[in-house]
Design a protein around this motif. Structure first.
Motif, PDB file in Angstrom:
ATOM      1  N   GLU A 401     -19.926 -17.907  -8.762  1.00 54.70           N
ATOM      2  CA  GLU A 401     -19.714 -19.334  -9.047  1.00 54.70           C
ATOM      3  C   GLU A 401     -20.646 -20.139  -8.138  1.00 54.70           C
ATOM      4  O   GLU A 401     -20.808 -19.800  -6.951  1.00 54.70           O
ATOM      5  CB  GLU A 401     -18.256 -19.707  -8.770  1.00 54.70           C
ATOM      6  CG  GLU A 401     -17.902 -21.123  -9.175  1.00 54.70           C
ATOM      7  CD  GLU A 401     -16.420 -21.431  -8.923  1.00 54.70           C
ATOM      8  OE1 GLU A 401     -16.042 -22.613  -9.051  1.00 54.70           O
ATOM      9  OE2 GLU A 401     -15.661 -20.488  -8.604  1.00 54.70           O
ATOM     10  N   TYR A 402     -21.238 -21.183  -8.687  1.00 57.35           N
ATOM     11  CA  TYR A 402     -22.178 -21.985  -7.906  1.00 57.35           C
ATOM     12  C   TYR A 402     -21.508 -23.294  -7.497  1.00 57.35           C
ATOM     13  O   TYR A 402     -21.095 -24.096  -8.349  1.00 57.35           O
ATOM     14  CB  TYR A 402     -23.446 -22.250  -8.712  1.00 57.35           C
ATOM     15  CG  TYR A 402     -24.178 -20.964  -9.056  1.00 57.35           C
ATOM     16  CD1 TYR A 402     -24.945 -20.287  -8.107  1.00 57.35           C
ATOM     17  CD2 TYR A 402     -24.072 -20.421 -10.333  1.00 57.35           C
ATOM     18  CE1 TYR A 402     -25.598 -19.108  -8.414  1.00 57.35           C
ATOM     19  CE2 TYR A 402     -24.718 -19.229 -10.657  1.00 57.35           C
ATOM     20  CZ  TYR A 402     -25.471 -18.585  -9.688  1.00 57.35           C
ATOM     21  OH  TYR A 402     -26.106 -17.412 -10.002  1.00 57.35           O
ATOM     22  N   LEU A 403     -21.393 -23.491  -6.178  1.00 55.51           N
ATOM     23  CA  LEU A 403     -20.806 -24.698  -5.621  1.00 55.51           C
ATOM     24  C   LEU A 403     -21.898 -25.511  -4.928  1.00 55.51           C
ATOM     25  O   LEU A 403     -23.034 -25.052  -4.768  1.00 55.51           O
ATOM     26  CB  LEU A 403     -19.703 -24.340  -4.616  1.00 55.51           C
ATOM     27  CG  LEU A 403     -18.602 -23.398  -5.108  1.00 55.51           C
ATOM     28  CD1 LEU A 403     -17.607 -23.123  -3.991  1.00 55.51           C
ATOM     29  CD2 LEU A 403     -17.892 -23.989  -6.325  1.00 55.51           C
ATOM     30  N   GLU A 404     -21.536 -26.704  -4.493  1.00 50.96           N
ATOM     31  CA  GLU A 404     -22.514 -27.536  -3.790  1.00 50.96           C
ATOM     32  C   GLU A 404     -23.009 -26.862  -2.515  1.00 50.96           C
ATOM     33  O   GLU A 404     -24.174 -26.960  -2.129  1.00 50.96           O
ATOM     34  CB  GLU A 404     -21.886 -28.894  -3.426  1.00 50.96           C
ATOM     35  CG  GLU A 404     -21.747 -29.837  -4.596  1.00 50.96           C
ATOM     36  CD  GLU A 404     -21.278 -31.212  -4.146  1.00 50.96           C
ATOM     37  OE1 GLU A 404     -21.386 -31.513  -2.931  1.00 50.96           O
ATOM     38  OE2 GLU A 404     -20.810 -31.973  -5.000  1.00 50.96           O
ATOM     39  N   GLU A 405     -22.102 -26.126  -1.841  1.00 50.18           N
ATOM     40  CA  GLU A 405     -22.449 -25.515  -0.558  1.00 50.18           C
ATOM     41  C   GLU A 405     -23.239 -24.218  -0.699  1.00 50.18           C
ATOM     42  O   GLU A 405     -23.825 -23.730   0.275  1.00 50.18           O
ATOM     43  CB  GLU A 405     -21.175 -25.214   0.246  1.00 50.18           C
ATOM     44  CG  GLU A 405     -20.318 -26.432   0.511  1.00 50.18           C
ATOM     45  CD  GLU A 405     -19.254 -26.626  -0.556  1.00 50.18           C
ATOM     46  OE1 GLU A 405     -19.522 -26.263  -1.735  1.00 50.18           O
ATOM     47  OE2 GLU A 405     -18.169 -27.110  -0.226  1.00 50.18           O
ATOM     48  N   GLY A 406     -23.209 -23.621  -1.892  1.00 53.26           N
ATOM     49  CA  GLY A 406     -23.910 -22.364  -2.064  1.00 53.26           C
ATOM     50  C   GLY A 406     -23.317 -21.525  -3.180  1.00 53.26           C
ATOM     51  O   GLY A 406     -22.605 -22.028  -4.064  1.00 53.26           O
ATOM     52  N   THR A 407     -23.571 -20.206  -3.117  1.00 59.50           N
ATOM     53  CA  THR A 407     -23.102 -19.280  -4.153  1.00 59.50           C
ATOM     54  C   THR A 407     -21.806 -18.629  -3.697  1.00 59.50           C
ATOM     55  O   THR A 407     -21.748 -17.995  -2.637  1.00 59.50           O
ATOM     56  CB  THR A 407     -24.156 -18.183  -4.423  1.00 59.50           C
ATOM     57  OG1 THR A 407     -25.402 -18.791  -4.737  1.00 59.50           O
ATOM     58  CG2 THR A 407     -23.715 -17.279  -5.564  1.00 59.50           C
ATOM     59  N   LEU A 408     -20.745 -18.765  -4.503  1.00 61.67           N
ATOM     60  CA  LEU A 408     -19.448 -18.165  -4.190  1.00 61.67           C
ATOM     61  C   LEU A 408     -19.317 -16.848  -4.950  1.00 61.67           C
ATOM     62  O   LEU A 408     -19.356 -16.837  -6.190  1.00 61.67           O
ATOM     63  CB  LEU A 408     -18.309 -19.109  -4.572  1.00 61.67           C
ATOM     64  CG  LEU A 408     -16.892 -18.580  -4.330  1.00 61.67           C
ATOM     65  CD1 LEU A 408     -16.656 -18.293  -2.854  1.00 61.67           C
ATOM     66  CD2 LEU A 408     -15.851 -19.575  -4.869  1.00 61.67           C
ATOM     67  N   LEU A 409     -19.192 -15.772  -4.226  1.00 59.15           N
ATOM     68  CA  LEU A 409     -19.081 -14.437  -4.824  1.00 59.15           C
ATOM     69  C   LEU A 409     -17.718 -13.829  -4.525  1.00 59.15           C
ATOM     70  O   LEU A 409     -17.232 -13.895  -3.385  1.00 59.15           O
ATOM     71  CB  LEU A 409     -20.161 -13.503  -4.261  1.00 59.15           C
ATOM     72  CG  LEU A 409     -21.626 -13.900  -4.427  1.00 59.15           C
ATOM     73  CD1 LEU A 409     -22.516 -12.877  -3.724  1.00 59.15           C
ATOM     74  CD2 LEU A 409     -21.987 -13.998  -5.903  1.00 59.15           C
ATOM     75  N   ASN A 410     -17.102 -13.254  -5.553  1.00 63.07           N
ATOM     76  CA  ASN A 410     -15.980 -12.356  -5.327  1.00 63.07           C
ATOM     77  C   ASN A 410     -16.567 -10.953  -5.414  1.00 63.07           C
ATOM     78  O   ASN A 410     -17.040 -10.537  -6.475  1.00 63.07           O
ATOM     79  CB  ASN A 410     -14.878 -12.537  -6.376  1.00 63.07           C
ATOM     80  CG  ASN A 410     -13.722 -11.577  -6.148  1.00 63.07           C
ATOM     81  OD1 ASN A 410     -13.675 -10.488  -6.718  1.00 63.07           O
ATOM     82  ND2 ASN A 410     -12.778 -11.969  -5.297  1.00 63.07           N
ATOM     83  N   VAL A 411     -16.580 -10.263  -4.294  1.00 67.21           N
ATOM     84  CA  VAL A 411     -17.388  -9.049  -4.204  1.00 67.21           C
ATOM     85  C   VAL A 411     -16.606  -7.904  -3.558  1.00 67.21           C
ATOM     86  O   VAL A 411     -15.829  -8.106  -2.622  1.00 67.21           O
ATOM     87  CB  VAL A 411     -18.695  -9.338  -3.411  1.00 67.21           C
ATOM     88  CG1 VAL A 411     -18.390  -9.866  -2.020  1.00 67.21           C
ATOM     89  CG2 VAL A 411     -19.584  -8.128  -3.325  1.00 67.21           C
ATOM     90  N   GLU A 412     -16.820  -6.716  -4.091  1.00 68.81           N
ATOM     91  CA  GLU A 412     -16.269  -5.483  -3.509  1.00 68.81           C
ATOM     92  C   GLU A 412     -17.398  -4.803  -2.743  1.00 68.81           C
ATOM     93  O   GLU A 412     -18.437  -4.480  -3.309  1.00 68.81           O
ATOM     94  CB  GLU A 412     -15.739  -4.565  -4.613  1.00 68.81           C
ATOM     95  CG  GLU A 412     -15.067  -3.307  -4.093  1.00 68.81           C
ATOM     96  CD  GLU A 412     -14.684  -2.349  -5.216  1.00 68.81           C
ATOM     97  OE1 GLU A 412     -13.891  -1.433  -4.949  1.00 68.81           O
ATOM     98  OE2 GLU A 412     -15.200  -2.516  -6.350  1.00 68.81           O
ATOM     99  N   LEU A 413     -17.202  -4.573  -1.436  1.00 63.83           N
ATOM    100  CA  LEU A 413     -18.284  -4.047  -0.615  1.00 63.83           C
ATOM    101  C   LEU A 413     -17.745  -3.151   0.498  1.00 63.83           C
ATOM    102  O   LEU A 413     -16.543  -3.148   0.787  1.00 63.83           O
ATOM    103  CB  LEU A 413     -19.108  -5.181  -0.024  1.00 63.83           C
ATOM    104  CG  LEU A 413     -18.512  -6.077   1.069  1.00 63.83           C
ATOM    105  CD1 LEU A 413     -19.607  -7.013   1.608  1.00 63.83           C
ATOM    106  CD2 LEU A 413     -17.330  -6.879   0.614  1.00 63.83           C
ATOM    107  N   GLN A 414     -18.642  -2.370   1.089  1.00 63.19           N
ATOM    108  CA  GLN A 414     -18.249  -1.485   2.175  1.00 63.19           C
ATOM    109  C   GLN A 414     -17.722  -2.303   3.352  1.00 63.19           C
ATOM    110  O   GLN A 414     -18.168  -3.424   3.597  1.00 63.19           O
ATOM    111  CB  GLN A 414     -19.446  -0.662   2.653  1.00 63.19           C
ATOM    112  CG  GLN A 414     -19.992   0.319   1.638  1.00 63.19           C
ATOM    113  CD  GLN A 414     -21.140   1.122   2.193  1.00 63.19           C
ATOM    114  OE1 GLN A 414     -20.978   1.865   3.159  1.00 63.19           O
ATOM    115  NE2 GLN A 414     -22.314   0.960   1.602  1.00 63.19           N
ATOM    116  N   SER A 415     -16.792  -1.708   4.100  1.00 59.46           N
ATOM    117  CA  SER A 415     -16.212  -2.413   5.242  1.00 59.46           C
ATOM    118  C   SER A 415     -17.281  -2.778   6.263  1.00 59.46           C
ATOM    119  O   SER A 415     -17.201  -3.824   6.914  1.00 59.46           O
ATOM    120  CB  SER A 415     -15.122  -1.551   5.897  1.00 59.46           C
ATOM    121  OG  SER A 415     -15.631  -0.285   6.260  1.00 59.46           O
TER     122      SER A 415
END
Length: 428
Positions: A401-415
């Motif tokens: 999602e693109y917000l005014e402050e930047g790119t908002l990601l819901n992400v699955e990633l390594q710890s």
């Protein structure tokens, strides 16, 4: 066109020392014979509590072998156990036939199948170590081409008092030393590559198990689905010890998760100690893995014996305390119909030739090696676009999602990556 070789008939002979696995070991010996371009002409067995010190078999059985050699014209006897040098000589003298023990047979198979420089060196060392205590004054030591050309120097003038036996022994010892030096150079290079892979943080999964259980078939199936092309598949064939070289392939899943999959040399019961030692560096892939897949031929009635052999060999090479998935393969060939893919805990029944089975196996692999993955909401400023690029390549993006402050990601990633990008964690 595949080269044709004349098949050599042999007599196989085994001593039953009240071992419940004796019939299975004789069946396995017959399979090894077939793998070495020989055929079993006759089978001879004897029940004894312990081997005869001089002839291994009892004197009457040696006489029976002699009569069988004379009647059939078969000139080679292969025994089911490793024999002492004197036992081999005494049986040969008593029967008029040549004798190869199980260890010598396996070493011959490995010598014929070795393709890479590393595998050839490992087998050459093991064969020379096997030959060394079996030298005798009258024999001429046959040096393999790679051994003769190893720079060992051949025979040197060490004085008239040195016997040919001593010179033969010295030549073999020098060759072993030189071959080990060559192997250590390759091993160091492999260790460096392995260390680089460890630094990458990509989890590693190693296929282990009995020879011809289907390890290479599983690897090729997963490589075709998630690897880097057909050219990355490994050799596979329905025979014992089809391949001796460890192969490592990187797999990238649709959710961008990656792991390394290695295919190791197969095991067999009574695998010669020298061979296990020589291949220790090759089997290091299993020792360093995050997860082991023990592949079992579920269609073979002796599969439980095969599992015991695998677990014993793993202990011999120091592979302990690594999580393991028991993968019962070849369910489609089982005598009694069985449902597959079927999972019970960390065990799974599959047919490696079917995608449904491979995906079911992959689901367990993902549970084990990606358990440290976390899901986060990260707000990445537009000025840090390289972070978004990295996450697109190395993580599973659930939403963007693109917000005014930047790119908002819901992400699955390594710890580890979650800790690295902790400053971007977003909470409404």
């Amino acid at each position: 066109m595949e080269e044709q070789f004349e098949v050599q008939p042999v007599i196989i002979a085994g001593l039953d020392k009240n071992d419940p696995s004796f019939a299975y070991s004789m069946e396995e010996l017959a399979n090894l014979i077939d793998a070495n371009n020989m055929e079993v002409a006759e089978t001879v067995t004897q029940k004894l509590d312990r081997p005869n010190a001089g002839t291994y078999f009892g004197k009457g059985k040696v006489e029976e072998l002699k009569e069988l050699v004379e009647a059939t014209g078969v000139s080679l006897i292969v025994t089911n156990d490793e024999l002492s040098p004197s036992q081999i000589r005494n049986i040969e003298a008593g029967t008029g036939a040549s004798v190869i023990d199980r260890t010598g047979l396996i070493l011959d198979i490995f010598a014929n199948r070795a393709k890479s420089k590393e595998a050839k060196l490992q087998v050459a060392i093991a064969r020379l170590q096997y030959q060394l205590p079996r030298l005798r004054t009258s024999m001429n030591v046959r040096m393999d081409q790679q051994t003769a050309g190893s720079g060992s120097g051949g025979f040197t003038n060490r004085g008239s008092g040195e016997t040919k036996l001593e010179m033969d022994r010295r030549t073999i010892e020098n060759s072993i030393t030189h071959l080990k030096e060559e192997l250590s150079v390759i091993t160091k290079s492999e260790d460096t590559r392995r260390a680089q892979r460890d630094k990458s943080g990509i989890p590693t999964v190693a296929l282990v198990g009995y020879t011809n259980a289907g390890k290479s078939t599983i690897m090729n199936g997963l490589v075709r689905m998630y690897g880097q092309g057909e050219d990355k598949t490994v050799f596979e064939k329905n025979m014992l010890f089809a391949t001796l070289d460890t192969s490592v392939r990187q797999l990238t899943l649709p959710d961008q998760k990656q792991f390394l999959l290695s295919d190791t040399v197969g095991f067999v019961s009574k695998l010669p100690h020298n061979l296990v030692s020589a291949f220790r560096s090759t089997l290091a892939e299993a020792a360093k893995a995050d997860l082991l897949l023990q592949v079992v031929d579920y269609s073979d009635p002796n599969y439980k014996d095969m599992m015991e052999t695998t677990e014993l060999t793993l202990k011999q090479i120091g592979v302990t305390d690594i999580p393991m998935i028991i993968t019962f393969n070849k369910a489609d060939l089982a005598q009694a119909p069985v449902a597959y893919p079927t999972r019970e805990g960390d065990n799974i029944i599959i047919s490696a030739r079917e995608d449904d089975s491979l995906n079911a196996l992959l689901a367990i692999i993902k549970e084990k090696v990606f358990k440290d993955y976390v899901t986060e909401n990260l707000l990445i400023p537009f000025s840090d676009g390289q972070v978004v690029t990295y996450l697109n390549e190395h993580a599973n993006i659930n939403s963007t999602e693109y917000l005014e402050e930047g790119t908002l990601l819901n992400v699955e990633l390594q710890s580890a990556d979650a800790a690295r990008f902790e400053k971007y964690v977003y909470s409404e």
